[in-house]
Design a protein around this motif. Structure first.
Motif, PDB file in Angstrom:
ATOM      1  N   GLY A  36       0.798  -1.224   0.000  1.00  0.00           N
ATOM      2  CA  GLY A  36       0.000   0.000   0.000  1.00  0.00           C
ATOM      3  C   GLY A  36       0.829   1.271   0.000  1.00  0.00           C
ATOM      4  N   HIS A  37       2.133   1.142   0.136  1.00  0.00           N
ATOM      5  CA  HIS A  37       3.026   2.296   0.089  1.00  0.00           C
ATOM      6  C   HIS A  37       3.677   2.378  -1.297  1.00  0.00           C
ATOM      7  N   VAL A  38       4.338   3.502  -1.549  1.00  0.00           N
ATOM      8  CA  VAL A  38       4.949   3.758  -2.859  1.00  0.00           C
ATOM      9  C   VAL A  38       6.380   4.234  -2.658  1.00  0.00           C
ATOM     10  N   ASP A  39       7.257   3.895  -3.605  1.00  0.00           N
ATOM     11  CA  ASP A  39       8.616   4.416  -3.604  1.00  0.00           C
ATOM     12  C   ASP A  39       8.842   5.254  -4.856  1.00  0.00           C
ATOM     13  N   ALA A  40       9.566   6.347  -4.700  1.00  0.00           N
ATOM     14  CA  ALA A  40       9.934   7.206  -5.823  1.00  0.00           C
ATOM     15  C   ALA A  40      11.460   7.260  -5.877  1.00  0.00           C
ATOM     16  N   LEU A  41      12.031   6.757  -6.952  1.00  0.00           N
ATOM     17  CA  LEU A  41      13.478   6.652  -7.091  1.00  0.00           C
ATOM     18  C   LEU A  41      13.987   7.618  -8.150  1.00  0.00           C
ATOM     19  N   CYS A  42      15.207   8.074  -7.968  1.00  0.00           N
ATOM     20  CA  CYS A  42      15.872   8.916  -8.956  1.00  0.00           C
ATOM     21  C   CYS A  42      16.697   8.010  -9.871  1.00  0.00           C
ATOM     22  N   VAL A  43      16.358   8.003 -11.163  1.00  0.00           N
ATOM     23  CA  VAL A  43      17.093   7.179 -12.126  1.00  0.00           C
ATOM     24  C   VAL A  43      17.471   8.038 -13.328  1.00  0.00           C
ATOM     25  N   THR A  44      18.501   7.604 -14.019  1.00  0.00           N
ATOM     26  CA  THR A  44      18.968   8.302 -15.210  1.00  0.00           C
ATOM     27  C   THR A  44      19.220   7.296 -16.320  1.00  0.00           C
ATOM     28  N   ILE A  45      18.861   7.670 -17.537  1.00  0.00           N
ATOM     29  CA  ILE A  45      19.263   6.885 -18.706  1.00  0.00           C
ATOM     30  C   ILE A  45      20.501   7.558 -19.281  1.00  0.00           C
ATOM     31  N   ASP A  46      21.603   6.821 -19.286  1.00  0.00           N
ATOM     32  CA  ASP A  46      22.893   7.306 -19.792  1.00  0.00           C
ATOM     33  C   ASP A  46      23.319   6.467 -20.987  1.00  0.00           C
ATOM     34  N   TRP A  47      24.306   6.986 -21.726  1.00  0.00           N
ATOM     35  CA  TRP A  47      24.911   6.190 -22.796  1.00  0.00           C
ATOM     36  C   TRP A  47      26.227   5.635 -22.282  1.00  0.00           C
ATOM     37  N   ASP A  48      26.417   4.338 -22.447  1.00  0.00           N
ATOM     38  CA  ASP A  48      27.628   3.674 -21.974  1.00  0.00           C
ATOM     39  C   ASP A  48      28.334   3.042 -23.174  1.00  0.00           C
ATOM     40  N   THR A  74      30.883   1.257 -23.233  1.00  0.00           N
ATOM     41  CA  THR A  74      31.405  -0.089 -22.993  1.00  0.00           C
ATOM     42  C   THR A  74      30.372  -1.157 -23.313  1.00  0.00           C
ATOM     43  N   VAL A  75      29.084  -0.781 -23.407  1.00  0.00           N
ATOM     44  CA  VAL A  75      28.046  -1.785 -23.699  1.00  0.00           C
ATOM     45  C   VAL A  75      28.094  -2.230 -25.169  1.00  0.00           C
ATOM     46  N   PRO A  76      28.043  -1.352 -26.203  1.00  0.00           N
ATOM     47  CA  PRO A  76      27.588   0.031 -26.133  1.00  0.00           C
ATOM     48  C   PRO A  76      26.061   0.091 -26.177  1.00  0.00           C
ATOM     49  N   GLY A  77      25.534   1.186 -25.639  1.00  0.00           N
ATOM     50  CA  GLY A  77      24.097   1.387 -25.642  1.00  0.00           C
ATOM     51  C   GLY A  77      23.662   2.200 -24.441  1.00  0.00           C
ATOM     52  N   MET A  78      22.355   2.412 -24.332  1.00  0.00           N
ATOM     53  CA  MET A  78      21.804   3.157 -23.207  1.00  0.00           C
ATOM     54  C   MET A  78      21.658   2.236 -22.001  1.00  0.00           C
ATOM     55  N   VAL A  79      21.881   2.788 -20.822  1.00  0.00           N
ATOM     56  CA  VAL A  79      21.728   2.028 -19.583  1.00  0.00           C
ATOM     57  C   VAL A  79      20.865   2.824 -18.609  1.00  0.00           C
ATOM     58  N   LEU A  80      20.133   2.102 -17.781  1.00  0.00           N
ATOM     59  CA  LEU A  80      19.342   2.723 -16.724  1.00  0.00           C
ATOM     60  C   LEU A  80      20.099   2.574 -15.413  1.00  0.00           C
ATOM     61  N   VAL A  81      20.337   3.694 -14.739  1.00  0.00           N
ATOM     62  CA  VAL A  81      21.068   3.662 -13.472  1.00  0.00           C
ATOM     63  C   VAL A  81      20.248   4.338 -12.388  1.00  0.00           C
ATOM     64  N   GLN A  82      20.382   3.859 -11.161  1.00  0.00           N
ATOM     65  CA  GLN A  82      19.738   4.485 -10.014  1.00  0.00           C
ATOM     66  C   GLN A  82      20.741   5.390  -9.323  1.00  0.00           C
ATOM     67  N   ARG A  83      20.263   6.575  -8.916  1.00  0.00           N
ATOM     68  CA  ARG A  83      21.124   7.553  -8.268  1.00  0.00           C
ATOM     69  C   ARG A  83      20.672   7.732  -6.819  1.00  0.00           C
ATOM     70  N   THR A  84      21.597   7.605  -5.902  1.00  0.00           N
ATOM     71  CA  THR A  84      21.285   7.717  -4.478  1.00  0.00           C
ATOM     72  C   THR A  84      22.352   8.554  -3.780  1.00  0.00           C
ATOM     73  N   GLY A  85      22.161   8.733  -2.470  1.00  0.00           N
ATOM     74  CA  GLY A  85      23.161   9.426  -1.673  1.00  0.00           C
ATOM     75  C   GLY A  85      23.077  10.930  -1.790  1.00  0.00           C
ATOM     76  N   ARG A  86      24.043  11.575  -1.135  1.00  0.00           N
ATOM     77  CA  ARG A  86      24.084  13.029  -1.123  1.00  0.00           C
ATOM     78  C   ARG A  86      24.302  13.560  -2.540  1.00  0.00           C
ATOM     79  N   LYS A  87      23.414  14.443  -2.953  1.00  0.00           N
ATOM     80  CA  LYS A  87      23.439  15.017  -4.304  1.00  0.00           C
ATOM     81  C   LYS A  87      23.358  13.952  -5.394  1.00  0.00           C
ATOM     82  N   PHE A  88      22.791  12.779  -5.014  1.00  0.00           N
ATOM     83  CA  PHE A  88      22.566  11.680  -5.964  1.00  0.00           C
ATOM     84  C   PHE A  88      23.861  11.281  -6.677  1.00  0.00           C
ATOM     85  N   ALA A  89      24.945  11.320  -5.939  1.00  0.00           N
ATOM     86  CA  ALA A  89      26.265  11.052  -6.532  1.00  0.00           C
ATOM     87  C   ALA A  89      26.556   9.564  -6.692  1.00  0.00           C
TER      88      ALA A  89
END
Length: 236
Positions: A98-110, A112-127
């Motif tokens: 019944g609860h919800v989570d809201a996460l900070c994520v970014t789609i970046d280009w990597d 080394t894959v190569p391609g787009m990747v989805l990453v989660q950002r956490t911590g102070r200033k989402f570093a």
């Protein structure tokens, strides 16, 4: 002027660029100061290098030879540049029903894959950055984006592309720890809303309980996934 496969590929990239960034051909013509007939030819791959240079100089379109690995769809970075942004990912909470989570994520280009990747950002200033998965797009007109788990018991997403509004909606598939080493598969609705450029606002993220002022808006976002049939859950 000639017509060749490379020029047709650039033309398709420009067409995708217009669609992703919701720019009409008329607006693109105004930005470049090129005639509409020239824009039409450009998109079909009939142009001079001088015409393409005008586009590069006067718009944010980037001629980029970066392509995703073949197994992820071989899509071009330029065609999907509008997706390389930060998002607010809303999903039901694993910890409390019944609860919800809201996460900070970014789609970046990597590369080394190569391609787009989805990453989660956490911590102070989402570093702090943790890779969630790799973006797979089967073909350039695909209505769906797939995010494949990197390895092990990761999270896999099936999402709509952004059409009409800057949101991708769909399902996340993963596993939940039932007890000890017993795991069960689960699927849950998710929504990724693209954020304005700049640093994310920390108040937009975190655990959202039913008495939180943000709860109603978060639930509306999630209910749209099923109500508007971005996904269906079928019981036997």
């Amino acid at each position: 002027m000639g017509d060749d496969p490379e020029k047709r590929a650039v033309g398709r990239d420009i067409k995708r660029y217009l669609a992703v960034n919701r720019i009409s051909r008329e607006e693109f013509s105004f930005q470049t100061k090129l005639g509409k007939s020239t824009i039409d030819k450009l998109i079909t791959g009939i142009y001079s290098e001088g015409t393409l240079q005008i586009v590069l100089d006067r718009t944010s379109f980037v001629r980029n030879n970066s392509f995703a690995a073949k197994r992820f769809g071989a899509y071009s970075r330029a065609a999907w540049s509008g997706y390389l942004r930060t998002y607010r990912l809303v999903l039901p909470s694993f910890a409390q029903e019944g609860h919800v989570d809201a996460l900070c994520v970014t789609i970046d280009w990597d590369e080394t894959v190569p391609g787009m990747v989805l990453v989660q950002r956490t911590g102070r200033k989402f570093a702090n950055i943790e890779q969630i998965g790799i973006v797979s797009i089967p073909h350039e007109r695909s209505p769906l984006i797939y995010i494949q788990a990197v390895e092990g018991q990761g999270r896999t997403f099936v999402l709509s592309t952004m059409l009409g509004e800057p949101v991708m909606r769909g399902l996340m598939m993963t596993v939940s720890n039932l007890v000890a080493n017993a795991f069960i598969p689960i699927a849950l609705p998710v929504a990724l809303r693209r954020l304005p450029e700049g640093d994310p606002d920390p108040s937009d993220f975190g655990h959202i309980a039913p008495d939180d002022p943000r709860y109603k808006a978060a639930m509306v976002e999630l209910k749209h996934v099923l109500a508007r049939q971005y996904a269906r859950l079928i019981s036997p």
